[in-house]
Design an enzyme around this catalytic site. Structure first.
Site, mmCIF file in Angstrom:
data_model
loop_
_atom_site.group_PDB
_atom_site.id
_atom_site.type_symbol
_atom_site.label_atom_id
_atom_site.label_comp_id
_atom_site.label_asym_id
_atom_site.label_seq_id
_atom_site.Cartn_x
_atom_site.Cartn_y
_atom_site.Cartn_z
ATOM 1 N N GLU A 81 0.795 -1.218 0.000
ATOM 2 C CA GLU A 81 0.000 0.000 0.000
ATOM 3 C C GLU A 81 0.834 1.276 0.000
ATOM 4 O O GLU A 81 0.298 2.372 -0.198
ATOM 5 C CB GLU A 81 -0.951 -0.005 1.204
ATOM 6 C CG GLU A 81 -2.064 -1.047 1.059
ATOM 7 C CD GLU A 81 -2.945 -1.171 2.283
ATOM 8 O OE1 GLU A 81 -2.553 -0.652 3.344
ATOM 9 O OE2 GLU A 81 -4.019 -1.791 2.174
ATOM 10 N N GLU A 112 7.484 -21.871 7.870
ATOM 11 C CA GLU A 112 7.956 -20.985 8.930
ATOM 12 C C GLU A 112 9.030 -21.627 9.806
ATOM 13 O O GLU A 112 9.688 -20.940 10.584
ATOM 14 C CB GLU A 112 6.785 -20.546 9.807
ATOM 15 C CG GLU A 112 6.187 -21.633 10.684
ATOM 16 C CD GLU A 112 5.114 -21.068 11.605
ATOM 17 O OE1 GLU A 112 5.295 -21.197 12.826
ATOM 18 O OE2 GLU A 112 4.119 -20.511 11.109
#
Length: 270
Positions: A81, A112
């Site tokens: 953004e 992960e």
């Protein structure tokens, strides 16, 4: 304080399946209301991290977010953004997630847990000591993130972190740790809830404060935003009309579209 995995502690609520919809929503909202208070306590930590990020970026560095699961996705959202909101180039703020782009929409099992891959992902972007890396992990124990931050430290790269457990291993690996301790989740261990909200709010604070420091905001306006749709063009025209005391909408729009941004249009007009 010894490490406490508060994010995994049992919910303050029992028998959720027996609650009415109204009770479920009220209780979730009650828990969510505690998040800003936890962030307020961490504000001095956030300030230190923002300051060093802004200094590094003013000197030509980049900002990297690194996480797994929800934490990784939130970092990617915040990074993605920045170009449309503040008009910065793509690649100035980068979000990386364990498991790569596939993991944005679908969980990649055990990604992960790879302690080496985070650093490899950073190296693919030619990470240098000019940059800052912020590791994001609600638990503060994610190997992908901790391993990357440890390698950053070995290579002279400044690091920050955002987690929701006090005295977490991730915090120990970071130069500028931020710990927002929001307590047990409404559904036990579901850190996409309060912890995710806390991380999103902190990321909003970091990117917004940094971009203001970089001069990407004027007054309270997104004067460098990308004119990527009709709504944003209309917003830009109205900014321009207010700033330059123009009354002709079409004239202001033509000026804006020719310049490509509110800031450039103001500079051209003046």
């Amino acid at each position: 304080m010894s490490f406490q995995r508060i994010t995994e502690q049992t919910s303050n609520y029992r028998h959720l399946e027996k609650m009415s919809v109204q009770e479920i929503l009220s209780n979730i909202n009650q828990e969510d209301n505690t998040v800003p208070q936890a962030i307020a306590k961490a504000q001095p930590q956030i300030e230190k991290l923002v300051t060093v990020i802004a200094d590094k970026m003013l000197a030509g560095g980049r900002l990297f977010y690194l996480g797994a699961g929800t934490s990784g996705r939130l970092g990617i959202v915040d990074a993605s953004e920045c170009p449309p909101t503040f008009g910065v180039p793509h690649g100035l703020v980068v979000g990386l997630i364990a498991g790569g782009d596939t993991a944005i929409r679908r969980a990649v099992e055990f990604a992960e847990d790879d302690r080496e891959q985070g650093w490899k992902d950073l190296q693919a972007h030619d990470i240098t000591s000019k940059d800052v890396v912020v590791g994001i992990a609600a638990s503060g124990t994610t190997p992908y993130v901790i391993g990357a931050l440890n390698k950053c430290r070995e290579n002279g790269v400044i690091t920050g972190s955002i987690c929701c457990n006090p005295e977490a291993p991730l915090s120990a690996a970071a130069d500028y740790p931020v710990e927002v301790v929001v307590g047990p989740e409404f559904i036990t261990g579901s850190t996409r809830m309060k912890s995710g909200t806390a991380q999103k709010l902190v990321l909003n604070m970091i990117s917004t404060a940094v971009m203001i420091q970089l001069g990407r905001v004027e007054d309270n306006k997104m004067v460098n935003m990308q004119l990527s749709n009709d709504k944003l063009v209309d917003r830009g025209v109205k900014m321009l009309m207010e700033k330059l005391s123009l009354t002709d909408y079409e004239k202001a729009k033509a000026l804006l579209l020719k310049a490509g941004s509110v800031r450039k249009a103001i500079e051209d007009y003046i």
